[in-house]
Design an enzyme around this catalytic site. Structure first.
Site, PDB file in Angstrom:
ATOM      1  N   HIS A 320     -35.864  -4.887 -19.812  1.00  0.00           N
ATOM      2  CA  HIS A 320     -34.506  -5.387 -19.606  1.00  0.00           C
ATOM      3  C   HIS A 320     -34.448  -6.891 -19.381  1.00  0.00           C
ATOM      4  O   HIS A 320     -33.386  -7.494 -19.587  1.00  0.00           O
ATOM      5  CB  HIS A 320     -33.850  -4.666 -18.421  1.00  0.00           C
ATOM      6  N   GLY A 321     -35.506  -7.503 -18.962  1.00  0.00           N
ATOM      7  CA  GLY A 321     -35.426  -8.941 -18.765  1.00  0.00           C
ATOM      8  C   GLY A 321     -36.718  -9.544 -18.266  1.00  0.00           C
ATOM      9  O   GLY A 321     -37.535  -8.884 -17.614  1.00  0.00           O
TER      10      GLY A 321
END
Length: 468
Positions: A320-321
């Site tokens: 996700h990041g």
């Protein structure tokens, strides 16, 4: 280019549809591929070359992986090359800055190293390319002979930059031949409008409240305001991402493709495990099939199952990041799921449904704080505000004013996030068919009118998952 824009809705999409349906059947893949490359190049003119390079290399490796064309050792080598290339590109463009900053902080060094910009959708199309190569290696699918069809699989603009993650096996037959009729096209338009309305009429307005709360100094946030803010973000990210998934499914159907559902009313879940079977389903399915099961899944004993779950959720957070808050967010849910499986699974069945749902909503809301704040100090401070540990007031006048202003929007969002509207629609459909069809057409015209009005009059139009 985003779906929730006037240019896409009233220029790019209509022109693409017209050209697609005017084209001969054997040229429709070419038209859609060209449109997809233009769509991507609109926002990433340089990184479209990276994506084209990924297409060529994975297509070539898939061809070399044919079971009848190479020895087992060579096939394994080709698979390793694919993994190194795809994961290497993802690591460099997405995680290089995170790696450098982590090394610098550990060694107390000052490293002035430039980091590359993050190409849009790289996490999504890289996972699709990986699944294709791994499925060819496992003999689950045959290599695609047509470079055009394979390139379309990777670049298809309805799901290119925000998913859902589509495996090649899901649309293999559709790439070769797909039937198109007015009923399915119209159903696709309705699905697209539903997603567009979710995005611009629900996610964006409720997101404004969260942006105001997030910008407030910690000492000024009351407990009620903190909870109102994080609930607003929970609704924003749901309508933001599920709305985009609806638009992707609708667009796919308009061109004859059928994508699997990516959301199934996750906030009505009765456990955290169930929540993640209903939220971003395509990502969870990908990690289950290509990471969790190959590691042994839950059939290898308790401790290895715990190891496997922690690996999957570490990777889920990292996907996700490029920030440690996402890793903590992933491990947070991994630990919750482990606790459920080992200790709560049997006892939870006896809990009232409302209690189980509140339990899920509480822990998911806490999880969204880890997700949203990249600075861990901000995470801690906001959690303290939520539970009144930092000396924050309980209610506060500002919270009351904000809740009054957003009360109707909260109610609409909460109802829309539940399965009740769909159940009501199914119930009404079985009564007076002609009246129902007329009402549905009027309903979608209203959605189109207000969605267009919002896009014309508002400049606040973020998309949270673009950064992934």
């Amino acid at each position: 280019m985003v779906f929730s824009s006037l240019f896409f809705t009233f220029a790019f999409l209509p022109l693409t549809v017209i050209l697609y349906y005017l084209a001969a059947k054997h040229l429709r893949n070419v038209v859609l591929l060209t449109a997809s490359l233009l769509f991507y190049a609109w926002g990433e003119p340089v990184y479209v070359l990276l994506m084209c390079g990924s297409i060529m290399i994975n297509y070539w490796l898939g061809t070399l992986l044919r079971s009848d064309a190479a020895s087992s050792r060579k096939r394994t080598l080709f698979l390793i090359i694919s993994l190194v290339f795809n994961l290497g590109c993802l690591a460099y463009y997405k995680y290089f800055g995170m790696i450098i900053s982590t090394i610098a902080s550990i060694g107390s060094w000052h490293l002035n190293v430039g980091t590359p910009a993050l190409p849009l959708g790289i996490s999504f199309y890289t996972f699709q390319a990986l699944s294709y190569v791994m499925d060819v290696y496992r003999g689950k699918i045959k290599p695609q002979k047509s470079l055009i069809s394979f390139a379309l699989y990777i670049t298809m603009f309805p799901q290119l930059v925000a998913g859902p993650i589509v495996t090649y096996a899901d649309i293999e037959s559709q790439l070769a031949d797909r039937s198109i009729n007015f009923e399915e096209f119209y159903a696709g338009m309705q699905r697209f409008l539903c997603g567009l309305a979710k995005k611009v009429l629900l996610a964006n307005p409720i997101g404004l409240l969260w942006s105001e709360v997030k910008a407030m100094p910690g000492a000024e946030i009351s407990v009620l305001m903190a909870w109102a803010g994080v609930i607003a973000f929970a609704l924003q990210i749901y309508f933001d991402f599920s709305g985009y998934s609806d638009m992707a499914s609708g667009l796919g159907k308009m061109f004859g493709f059928y994508f699997k559902e990516n959301f199934r009313y996750p906030y009505s879940s009765q456990s955290v495990s169930e929540f993640w079977r209903r939220w971003h389903i395509s990502l969870g399915s990908w990690f289950k099939e290509y990471v969790y099961i190959p590691l042994g899944g839950s059939r290898v004993g308790k401790w290895k199952m715990i190891r496997n779950l922690l690996i999957v959720w570490f990777l889920t957070g990292l996907w996700h990041g490029a920030s440690w808050n996402f890793v903590l967010w992933g491990l947070y849910f991994g630990i919750l799921i482990i606790v459920e499986k080992l200790f709560l699974q049997k006892s939870m069945i006896r809990w009232p449904k409302a209690v189980r749902n509140l339990y899920v909503l509480l822990f998911v809301a806490i999880g969204w704080v880890f997700f949203e704040f990249t600075n861990l100090t901000d995470v801690l401070n906001f959690l303290l505000s939520m539970f009144g540990v930092g000396g924050n007031t309980l209610v506060g006048d500002q919270a009351v004013v904000k809740l009054k202003a957003y009360a109707l929007l909260y109610i609409v969002c909460i109802i829309a996030a539940s399965p009740w509207p769909k159940k009501l629609a199914v119930l009404l459909k079985g009564t007076h068919c002609n009246i129902y069809n007329l009402a549905v057409n009027v309903y979608y015209c209203i959605l189109m009118f207000f969605s267009t009005a919002y896009m014309v009059g508002s400049t606040y139009n973020p998309f949270i998952y673009f950064r992934f």
